[in-house]
Design an enzyme around this catalytic site. Structure first.
Site, PDB file in Angstrom:
ATOM      1  N   ASN A   1       0.731  -9.498 -22.421  1.00  0.00           N
ATOM      2  CA  ASN A   1       1.320 -10.177 -21.248  1.00  0.00           C
ATOM      3  C   ASN A   1       1.069 -11.679 -21.360  1.00  0.00           C
ATOM      4  O   ASN A   1       1.963 -12.500 -21.223  1.00  0.00           O
ATOM      5  CB  ASN A   1       0.703  -9.680 -19.930  1.00  0.00           C
ATOM      6  CG  ASN A   1       0.731  -8.173 -19.807  1.00  0.00           C
ATOM      7  OD1 ASN A   1       1.552  -7.523 -20.418  1.00  0.00           O
ATOM      8  ND2 ASN A   1      -0.184  -7.617 -19.017  1.00  0.00           N
ATOM      9  N   ASP A   2      -0.186 -12.018 -21.615  1.00  0.00           N
ATOM     10  CA  ASP A   2      -0.510 -13.440 -21.752  1.00  0.00           C
ATOM     11  C   ASP A   2      -0.054 -13.988 -23.099  1.00  0.00           C
ATOM     12  O   ASP A   2       0.362 -15.140 -23.187  1.00  0.00           O
ATOM     13  CB  ASP A   2      -2.022 -13.668 -21.581  1.00  0.00           C
ATOM     14  CG  ASP A   2      -2.385 -13.811 -20.115  1.00  0.00           C
ATOM     15  OD1 ASP A   2      -1.631 -14.485 -19.382  1.00  0.00           O
ATOM     16  OD2 ASP A   2      -3.412 -13.246 -19.694  1.00  0.00           O
TER      17      ASP A   2
ATOM     18  N   HIS B   1       0.813  -1.215   0.000  1.00  0.00           N
ATOM     19  CA  HIS B   1       0.000   0.000   0.000  1.00  0.00           C
ATOM     20  C   HIS B   1       0.847   1.264   0.000  1.00  0.00           C
ATOM     21  O   HIS B   1       0.565   2.213  -0.704  1.00  0.00           O
ATOM     22  CB  HIS B   1      -0.905   0.034   1.222  1.00  0.00           C
ATOM     23  CG  HIS B   1      -2.027  -0.934   1.136  1.00  0.00           C
ATOM     24  ND1 HIS B   1      -2.722  -1.147  -0.024  1.00  0.00           N
ATOM     25  CD2 HIS B   1      -2.578  -1.742   2.062  1.00  0.00           C
ATOM     26  CE1 HIS B   1      -3.650  -2.039   0.203  1.00  0.00           C
ATOM     27  NE2 HIS B   1      -3.591  -2.432   1.465  1.00  0.00           N
TER      28      HIS B   1
ATOM     29  N   GLU C   1      -4.970 -13.016 -26.753  1.00  0.00           N
ATOM     30  CA  GLU C   1      -3.859 -13.277 -25.831  1.00  0.00           C
ATOM     31  C   GLU C   1      -3.439 -14.735 -25.888  1.00  0.00           C
ATOM     32  O   GLU C   1      -2.655 -15.206 -25.073  1.00  0.00           O
ATOM     33  CB  GLU C   1      -4.158 -12.821 -24.397  1.00  0.00           C
ATOM     34  CG  GLU C   1      -5.573 -12.827 -23.973  1.00  0.00           C
ATOM     35  CD  GLU C   1      -5.825 -12.194 -22.612  1.00  0.00           C
ATOM     36  OE1 GLU C   1      -4.935 -11.607 -22.001  1.00  0.00           O
ATOM     37  OE2 GLU C   1      -6.967 -12.319 -22.151  1.00  0.00           O
TER      38      GLU C   1
ATOM     39  N   ARG D   1     -10.356  -3.735 -15.506  1.00  0.00           N
ATOM     40  CA  ARG D   1     -10.207  -5.111 -15.015  1.00  0.00           C
ATOM     41  C   ARG D   1     -11.294  -5.393 -13.968  1.00  0.00           C
ATOM     42  O   ARG D   1     -11.099  -5.139 -12.777  1.00  0.00           O
ATOM     43  CB  ARG D   1      -8.815  -5.317 -14.424  1.00  0.00           C
ATOM     44  CG  ARG D   1      -7.685  -5.316 -15.453  1.00  0.00           C
ATOM     45  CD  ARG D   1      -6.335  -5.574 -14.794  1.00  0.00           C
ATOM     46  NE  ARG D   1      -5.345  -6.079 -15.726  1.00  0.00           N
ATOM     47  CZ  ARG D   1      -4.303  -5.371 -16.188  1.00  0.00           C
ATOM     48  NH1 ARG D   1      -4.136  -4.137 -15.804  1.00  0.00           N
ATOM     49  NH2 ARG D   1      -3.449  -5.922 -17.020  1.00  0.00           N
TER      50      ARG D   1
ATOM     51  N   ARG E   1     -13.703  -5.376 -19.357  1.00  0.00           N
ATOM     52  CA  ARG E   1     -13.326  -6.755 -19.666  1.00  0.00           C
ATOM     53  C   ARG E   1     -14.087  -7.678 -18.727  1.00  0.00           C
ATOM     54  O   ARG E   1     -14.077  -7.486 -17.500  1.00  0.00           O
ATOM     55  CB  ARG E   1     -11.829  -6.966 -19.471  1.00  0.00           C
ATOM     56  CG  ARG E   1     -11.486  -8.440 -19.629  1.00  0.00           C
ATOM     57  CD  ARG E   1     -10.029  -8.707 -19.595  1.00  0.00           C
ATOM     58  NE  ARG E   1      -9.464  -8.548 -18.271  1.00  0.00           N
ATOM     59  CZ  ARG E   1      -8.170  -8.649 -18.025  1.00  0.00           C
ATOM     60  NH1 ARG E   1      -7.335  -8.881 -19.009  1.00  0.00           N
ATOM     61  NH2 ARG E   1      -7.711  -8.503 -16.810  1.00  0.00           N
TER      62      ARG E   1
HETATM   63  C1  PEP Z   1      -2.617  -9.232 -20.863  1.00  0.00           C
HETATM   64  O1  PEP Z   1      -2.590 -10.463 -20.703  1.00  0.00           O
HETATM   65  O2  PEP Z   1      -1.780  -8.610 -21.558  1.00  0.00           O
HETATM   66  C2  PEP Z   1      -3.659  -8.430 -20.209  1.00  0.00           C
HETATM   67  C3  PEP Z   1      -3.826  -7.158 -20.477  1.00  0.00           C
HETATM   68  O3  PEP Z   1      -4.423  -9.046 -19.278  1.00  0.00           O
HETATM   69  P1  PEP Z   1      -3.903  -9.324 -17.773  1.00  0.00           P
HETATM   70  O4  PEP Z   1      -2.548  -8.719 -17.633  1.00  0.00           O
HETATM   71  O5  PEP Z   1      -4.933  -8.734 -16.885  1.00  0.00           O
HETATM   72  O6  PEP Z   1      -3.882 -10.832 -17.777  1.00  0.00           O
HETATM   73 MG    MG Z   2      -4.356 -11.406 -19.842  1.00  0.00          MG
END
Ligand code: PEP
Ligand code: MG
Length: 594
Positions: free
Chosen positions: A459-460, A190, A436, A297, A338
């Protein structure tokens, strides 16, 4: 002179005298017998103290809401304060153990603290800090004690503490706090989040800084690189002053274009939007120059709660976001919700996964399709919120056409039900699929027929393409969005979306790296979505490049995908920016240190 290294948490360079705060962590908790006939009066003391605690937390949340994006921390505090299990156990301890309210609270919170302490999940372990904060606040009220010693600050200081609770952090007299250094804390604690949100330079995780300084010692705190120097010599002070001047110039340079609409050098418009979670005040998004929300999110409503959020709770959160966007970001600002992305490493409080490979298991859209009533409830809430402004719905981790069709079928059924009930919603709400998985990118032509846009979760996508767990440091060397395999998938997605008449956004972390952002735009990406604080630097860099130049770069990089490694490809893009964007050499030191 001594220099200690910790985690760089909130950018900036400051110097000043130490205010040492080891605080009232161990508030003495009296325990005495309360006979049965006095139990009702003791319950009353507890409830009155809870009411006052609630009032104080709400006042804090309001105070933070005006200045930062972290007010939602206090929702967790309110949830703990009113947690039925905790309240019942305190009442039970007063009634059955015949003890006073302070002792009952201390006992019950102690049990929960122990339980959270045994959990593997760092997010849940971090909740111990919330429990501590609430306990101390309510005990202080019951005992009539003064609030923390931090209120004694009357001149500018660097606070050195073992740790700071959220309420301590936000109530600090901002104009008198030059910086913060703590023994404990991580990048997601935090104090780290709040210091960043409040713009106070901070270094956390310094180990034993509280034992290495004395009140009044002079320190230099470097929040950009993560160090603190105690009683510096003249030479170190001179170096530090140079760094401070440079940081100020850099910030001013990066901030130059943040309030202009996103665009390239030739005027080609580009949407630069934000990734957020529930509770983020929109005023701060607008201050960073975000032009909407590309990724809301929603799972944080679940992660921060011990119960399934109801339709009304969700509707309230979504509608509030849609309504708040318009006045601060203008009529074009859209909020992209999302759908619930649970599973993998995102689990509800107290839920443990039983899957051997959770990232390859029943997560995200797969989980939604196997929990239809949760899915429908969420779709109802998002659709109802869409009546109040511009919204979009996005389905996470789509792998097949069949899945996407099933999601659309659910959406249509929910729309039919809402119409029958006479509930308003946006009939033309935009629908998006997250790309993703490599499967989605490879079949983007099929998917493009079913939605209005794609959003690439790099990211995924990197994790699934390189088969490298995104949270595992041992395989982090593989995780590059500039890997040729990933670049080819992004190119393919952009090309197939264009042919299908829809657009592509990137909402993974790679969108906030200017070196990759320019490549994505050259490949055909139209919208970039990122942490709000990254918006200024991306706007600044992309304004230095024309679309034609970005396309030439993308063509060169694509050709080089046959010969180059991820790092070589990244370096090509970086060198291109060094050549095209006049200040890039300076700017790059800003975001790499971030
Ligand atoms: C991703 O996977 O790039 C993405 C935006 O989703 P998260 O990071 O929430 O899995
Ligand atoms: Mg993702």
């Amino acid at each position: 002179m001594a220099t200690l290294a910790g985690l760089a948490t909130s950018r900036g360079f400051v110097s000043g005298p130490v205010f040492l705060n080891v605080g009232d962590r161990d508030l003495a908790v009296p325990e005495y017998e309360v006979p049965a006939e006095k139990a009702a009066a003791e319950f009353n003391r507890y409830h009155v103290a809870r009411d006052e605690t609630r009032r104080q937390i709400k006042a804090l949340a309001e105070h933070v809401g005006e200045i930062s994006t972290e007010a939602n921390i206090f929702d967790n505090h309110l949830a703990i304060l009113d947690d039925a299990l905790i309240v019942d156990q305190v009442i039970k301890a007063i009634r059955e153990d015949h003890i006073n309210a302070e002792a009952a609270i201390h006992r019950v919170v102690g049990r929960f603290r122990e339980m959270f302490g045994q959990m593997d999940d760092p997010y849940l372990r971090e909740r111990i800090r919330d429990l501590d904060d609430i306990e101390r606040r309510i005990l202080r009220i019951l005992l009539g004690c003064e609030e923390t010693a931090l209120s004694a600050i009357t001149s500018p200081v660097v606070i050195v503490a073992d740790d700071l609770t959220p309420s301590e952090t936000v109530m600090l007299p901002r104009e008198l706090v030059l910086g913060i250094a703590t023994d404990r804390g991580s990048a997601t604690s935090h104090v780290a989040l709040l210091a960043r949100a409040l713009g106070i330079p901070a270094v956390v995780g310094l180990g034993d800084v509280t034992r290495r300084v004395r009140p009044g010692d002079m320190v230099l705190l470097d929040g950009s690189n993560g160090s603190i120097t105690v009683n510096p010599d003249a030479e170190t002070i001179a170096d530090f002053e140079r760094l401070t001047r440079r940081e100020k110039e850099l910030q001013a340079l990066v901030d130059e274009d943040k309030q202009k609409p996103g665009a390239m050098k030739d005027g080609t418009p580009l949407k630069i939007v934000a990734n957020i979670q529930p509770g983020v005040p929109f005023a701060s998004l607008a201050a960073f120059g975000a032009q909407g929300v590309g990724l809301y999110r929603t799972e944080y409503l679940w992660l921060g709660s011990d119960h399934e959020p109801t339709e009304e709770e969700q509707f309230e959160a979504y509608a509030e976001a849609v309504k708040a966007a318009l006045p601060v970001m203008g009529p074009e600002a859209r909020i992209t919700f999302r759908c619930l992305d649970l599973g993998g490493d995102k689990l509800m409080r107290g839920v443990k996964t039983i899957e051997a490979n959770p990232f390859l298991g029943n997560r995200s859209v797969r989980w939604l399709l196997s929990h239809r009533s949760v899915f429908r409830t969420q779709l109802r809430a998002i659709l109802r919120a869409s009546a109040f402004g511009k919204a979009a719905i996005m389905f996470p981790m789509i792998a097949t056409l069949a899945e996407l069709r099933e999601c659309n079928r659910e959406l249509e059924q929910v729309k039919t039900a809402l119409r029958a009930e006479g509930l308003a919603f946006d009939e033309h709400i935009m629908r998006g699929a997250m790309v993703e998985t490599p499967a989605a990118a490879l079949c983007a032509d099929q998917l493009a027929r079913e939605v209005d846009f794609f959003s690439m979760g790099t990211n995924d996508l990197v994790q699934y393409t390189l088969a490298a767990d995104r949270g595992n440091e041992q395989v982090a060397y593989l995780s590059h969005a500039s890997d040729p395999s990933v670049i080819r998938l992004v190119e393919m997605t952009c090309r197939l979306s264009r042919e299908g008449g829809i657009y592509t956004c990137v909402c993974g972390e790679s969108a906030s790296d200017p070196v990759l952002a320019v490549l994505w735009v050259g490949l055909g990406v139209k919208v970039l979505s990122m942490s709000p604080s990254c918006v200024p630097v991306i706007k600044k860099v992309l304004r230095g490049v024309t679309l034609a130049e970005a396309k030439i770069l993308a063509a060169e990089v694509l050709a080089a995908c046959s010969t180059d490694t991820a790092l070589e490809l990244y370096d090509r893009c970086r060198r291109f920016l060094l050549e095209k964007v006049p200040d890039f050499e300076t700017i790059q030191t800003f975001f790499t240190a971030n």
